[in-house]
Scaffold this active site. Structure first.
Site, PDB file in Angstrom:
ATOM      1  N   HIS A 157       0.818  -1.224   0.000  1.00 32.29           N
ATOM      2  CA  HIS A 157       0.000   0.000   0.000  1.00 32.29           C
ATOM      3  C   HIS A 157       0.843   1.262   0.000  1.00 32.29           C
ATOM      4  O   HIS A 157       0.326   2.348  -0.259  1.00 32.29           O
ATOM      5  CB  HIS A 157      -0.939  -0.001   1.215  1.00 32.29           C
ATOM      6  N   ASP A 365       3.517   9.445  -1.100  1.00 33.77           N
ATOM      7  CA  ASP A 365       2.323   8.693  -0.692  1.00 33.77           C
ATOM      8  C   ASP A 365       2.123   7.541  -1.664  1.00 33.77           C
ATOM      9  O   ASP A 365       2.295   7.732  -2.875  1.00 33.77           O
ATOM     10  CB  ASP A 365       1.094   9.618  -0.748  1.00 33.77           C
TER      11      ASP A 365
HETATM   12  C1  GDG Z   1      -2.171   3.957   3.162  1.00 34.92           C
HETATM   13  C2  GDG Z   1      -1.143   4.580   2.212  1.00 34.92           C
HETATM   14  C3  GDG Z   1      -2.806   4.449   0.369  1.00 34.92           C
HETATM   15  C4  GDG Z   1      -8.306  10.403   7.421  1.00 34.92           C
HETATM   16  N1  GDG Z   1      -8.594  11.195   8.468  1.00 34.92           N
HETATM   17  C5  GDG Z   1      -9.785  10.764   8.945  1.00 34.92           C
HETATM   18  C6  GDG Z   1     -10.197   9.681   8.165  1.00 34.92           C
HETATM   19  N2  GDG Z   1      -9.275   9.483   7.236  1.00 34.92           N
HETATM   20  C7  GDG Z   1      -9.396   8.450   6.187  1.00 34.92           C
HETATM   21  C8  GDG Z   1      -9.555   9.059   4.826  1.00 34.92           C
HETATM   22  C9  GDG Z   1      -9.035   7.923   3.941  1.00 34.92           C
HETATM   23  C10 GDG Z   1      -8.008   7.242   4.836  1.00 34.92           C
HETATM   24  O1  GDG Z   1      -8.246   7.652   6.167  1.00 34.92           O
HETATM   25  C11 GDG Z   1      -6.590   7.672   4.505  1.00 34.92           C
HETATM   26  O2  GDG Z   1      -6.194   7.058   3.352  1.00 34.92           O
HETATM   27  P1  GDG Z   1      -4.933   7.578   2.544  1.00 34.92           P
HETATM   28  O3  GDG Z   1      -4.858   6.790   1.302  1.00 34.92           O
HETATM   29  O4  GDG Z   1      -5.080   9.019   2.275  1.00 34.92           O
HETATM   30  O5  GDG Z   1      -3.653   7.395   3.501  1.00 34.92           O
HETATM   31  P2  GDG Z   1      -3.026   6.272   4.524  1.00 34.92           P
HETATM   32  O6  GDG Z   1      -3.810   6.169   5.768  1.00 34.92           O
HETATM   33  O7  GDG Z   1      -1.612   6.699   4.712  1.00 34.92           O
HETATM   34  O8  GDG Z   1      -3.113   4.890   3.743  1.00 34.92           O
HETATM   35  C12 GDG Z   1      -1.839   5.364   1.122  1.00 34.92           C
HETATM   36  C13 GDG Z   1      -3.727   3.715   1.338  1.00 34.92           C
HETATM   37  O9  GDG Z   1      -2.983   3.045   2.349  1.00 34.92           O
HETATM   38  C14 GDG Z   1      -4.591   2.682   0.614  1.00 34.92           C
HETATM   39  O10 GDG Z   1      -3.833   1.784  -0.126  1.00 34.92           O
HETATM   40  O11 GDG Z   1      -3.589   5.239  -0.511  1.00 34.92           O
HETATM   41  O12 GDG Z   1      -0.890   5.885   0.210  1.00 34.92           O
HETATM   42  O13 GDG Z   1      -0.253   5.430   2.943  1.00 34.92           O
HETATM   43  O14 GDG Z   1     -10.033   7.007   3.649  1.00 34.92           O
HETATM   44  O15 GDG Z   1     -10.889   9.396   4.632  1.00 34.92           O
HETATM   45  N3  GDG Z   1     -11.351   9.020   8.355  1.00 34.92           N
HETATM   46  C15 GDG Z   1     -12.127   9.430   9.389  1.00 34.92           C
HETATM   47  N4  GDG Z   1     -11.766  10.470  10.188  1.00 34.92           N
HETATM   48  C16 GDG Z   1     -10.624  11.173  10.021  1.00 34.92           C
HETATM   49  O16 GDG Z   1     -10.327  12.106  10.762  1.00 34.92           O
HETATM   50  N5  GDG Z   1     -13.270   8.793   9.607  1.00 34.92           N
END
Ligand code: GDG
Length: 460
Positions: A157, A365
């Site tokens: 990921h 990322d």
């Molecule tokens: C890893 C990889 C890759 C965030 N703040 C809150 C919240 N979130 C949710 C978002 C989104 C998720 O968390 C974050 O996903 P990301 O993809 O932006 O980042 P990572 O957590 O670092 O995820 C990344 C991912 O895995 C999938 O393969 O894209 O590159 O690092 O869904 O909405 N959700 C809630 N409250 C928050 O304050 N409920």
């Protein structure tokens, strides 16, 4: 139909709506075939024995959730130490933040062996196994050493860095050799696949059999990009749900005279938060018309707080927000609203929809799902603008965003200004294209294309 087995560090109950798109998508696939989801329980047992852990089994419909406890010593070396103190920083190109404590690798191997040992007796001969993420790179190698012959896929990921950065991990050769125990290795972006191809070519003398197939260490592996997506329809439905609508109406009223800029992420140094705040300060300095008229809401949900680097980052952010608010704010307006709390998932889309501009500016990322969620939550008639780091995996797909270099404070501030000024027709044109892109490669596409490729892998 073969049974489907998911192995990941944490196991989510797919029936719970807070679980998020990935958990739901994997849960759907598990329900379709009746399956097993296996991983760490999240419980840390004080004073337990290293390499041992109690197993818990739960049933969620026709999906079985099996989890294993970890003792404190294993948790600290496997999870905090090797996974999040070595692999996370190095794979995000942050050698300066890595803690190469020689003791961590023992715990990382021990936990992978423990999980493999507990999983093996639960497996059926035809099961298709899908292992997730950097915590579990050696899982297939451990299972194979115990005689497992099943088809096993792996998805990373996070990014895979270029060979010379990867080579800073003392066990780099062992890690990449471990990947050759899988039948299929999936990455987020083509850049990651290119790094893998270069590494195995240069460091392991791998033979490239075709575009996706490599032979090295006496085994063959297929490596391919499968950019992860979101469930666009589910997210759009969430946007029209009561919680999101309430949030939207409330914020719309509260900010009726202002434009909102929005950042949402876990508080993590890969996400470029200090750089973003500096760019926002530059915006206010260079374009004073934004003073009193633009507000940045930054949600930074708590993450990995047991690690010192995260505590340091939190302090840096608080101090930056304080200085921007002190320098530019007034009695009736504060430029930055910084929220170090988790916002309920059902409310998030309302916040996305009310924002004129989303700032998604990680330094590195794997993909970044926030960028995709923002697009899905917009009103197509009056959409907000996405400012996206060129260093997010999502930038390979989301070409119609305004792409920025987050290290370039001045350039990012200029791009934010461009986003704030973008005419409606241009916003609509870009949003339509972006929406098409996230629809055509959504989470269902991601899951089924990975599983189809895994099913088509020829046995070694
Ligand atoms: C890893 C990889 C890759 C965030 N703040 C809150 C919240 N979130 C949710 C978002 C989104 C998720 O968390 C974050 O996903 P990301 O993809 O932006 O980042 P990572 O957590 O670092 O995820 C990344 C991912 O895995 C999938 O393969 O894209 O590159 O690092 O869904 O909405 N959700 C809630 N409250 C928050 O304050 N409920």
């Amino acid at each position: 139909m073969a049974r489907f087995v998911v192995v990941s560090n944490r196991v989510a109950d797919p029936r719970k709506s807070a679980a998020g798109g990935l958990a739901v998508a994997l849960g759907d696939a598990l329900s379709a075939s009746g399956g097993l989801w296996f991983g760490w329980s999240g419980t840390v047992v004080e004073g337990g024995t290293p390499g041992e852990g109690e197993v818990h089994t739960q049933h969620a419909g026709n999906v079985t959730l099996v989890t294993v406890d970890l003792c404190k010593e294993d948790h600290d070396s496997y999870y905090l130490g090797y996974s999040n103190g070595v692999l996370w920083p190095v794979f995000h190109y942050r050698l300066d933040l890595a803690d190469f404590d020689a003791g961590y690798i023992g715990g990382y191997r021990r936990v992978n062996q423990l999980l493999a040992r507990k999983l093996l007796p639960l497996l059926l001969p035809d099961d298709i196994i899908w292992v997730h993420d950097y915590h579990l790179i050696p899982m297939a190698a451990e299972l194979r050493a115990m005689g497992c012959k099943n088809r096993i896929g792996f998805f990373l990921h996070i990014p895979l860095p270029p060979p010379l950065i990867l080579a800073a991990v003392p066990q780099h050769e062992w890690l990449i050799r471990s990947l050759f125990a899988y039948d299929l290795v999936g990455f987020q972006s083509q850049a990651d696949v290119d790094h893998f191809a270069r590494y195995v070519g240069q460091e392991a003398g791998a033979e490239t059999l075709d575009t996706h197939q490599f032979r090295a260490f006496g085994r063959k592996v297929q490596a391919q990009a499968f950019p992860i997506g979101i469930d666009v329809d589910e997210f759009a439905a969430l946007t029209h749900g009561k919680d999101a609508q309430d949030m939207y109406q409330h914020m719309k009223k509260e900010y009726s005279r202002r434009r909102l800029l929005l950042g949402v992420e876990r508080l993590d140094y890969s996400k470029g938060l200090p750089q973003r705040l500096k760019a926002f300060r530059e915006l206010l300095k260079n374009y004073p018309e934004n003073i009193r008229s633009a507000t940045l809401i930054q949600i930074a949900s708590p993450s990995r707080e047991a690690l010192d680097t995260y505590a340091g980052l939190r302090q840096e952010l608080e101090s930056l927000c304080g200085s921007i608010n002190g320098d530019f704010g007034g009695l009736d307006w504060m430029p930055v609203r910084y929220i170090h709390r988790n916002v309920a998932r059902k409310r998030l889309p309302g916040l996305y929809r009310v924002a004129a501009v989303a700032l998604v500016t990680p330094l590195r990322d794997g993909m970044n799902l926030v960028a995709k969620e923002f697009i899905a939550a917009q009103d197509p008639a009056d959409p907000g603008v996405l400012v996206l780091s060129r260093f997010a995996g999502a930038a390979e797909q989301l070409k119609e965003a305004i792409l920025v270099n987050p290290y370039d404070t001045h350039g990012t501030a200029e791009s934010i200004q461009l986003a704030l000024q973008m005419p409606l027709v241009e916003r609509q044109r870009r949003h339509q294209k972006l929406l098409e892109r996230i629809r055509s490669q959504d989470i269902h596409w991601w899951r089924s294309s990975f599983l189809e490729a895994l099913a088509a892998c020829s046995p070694d």
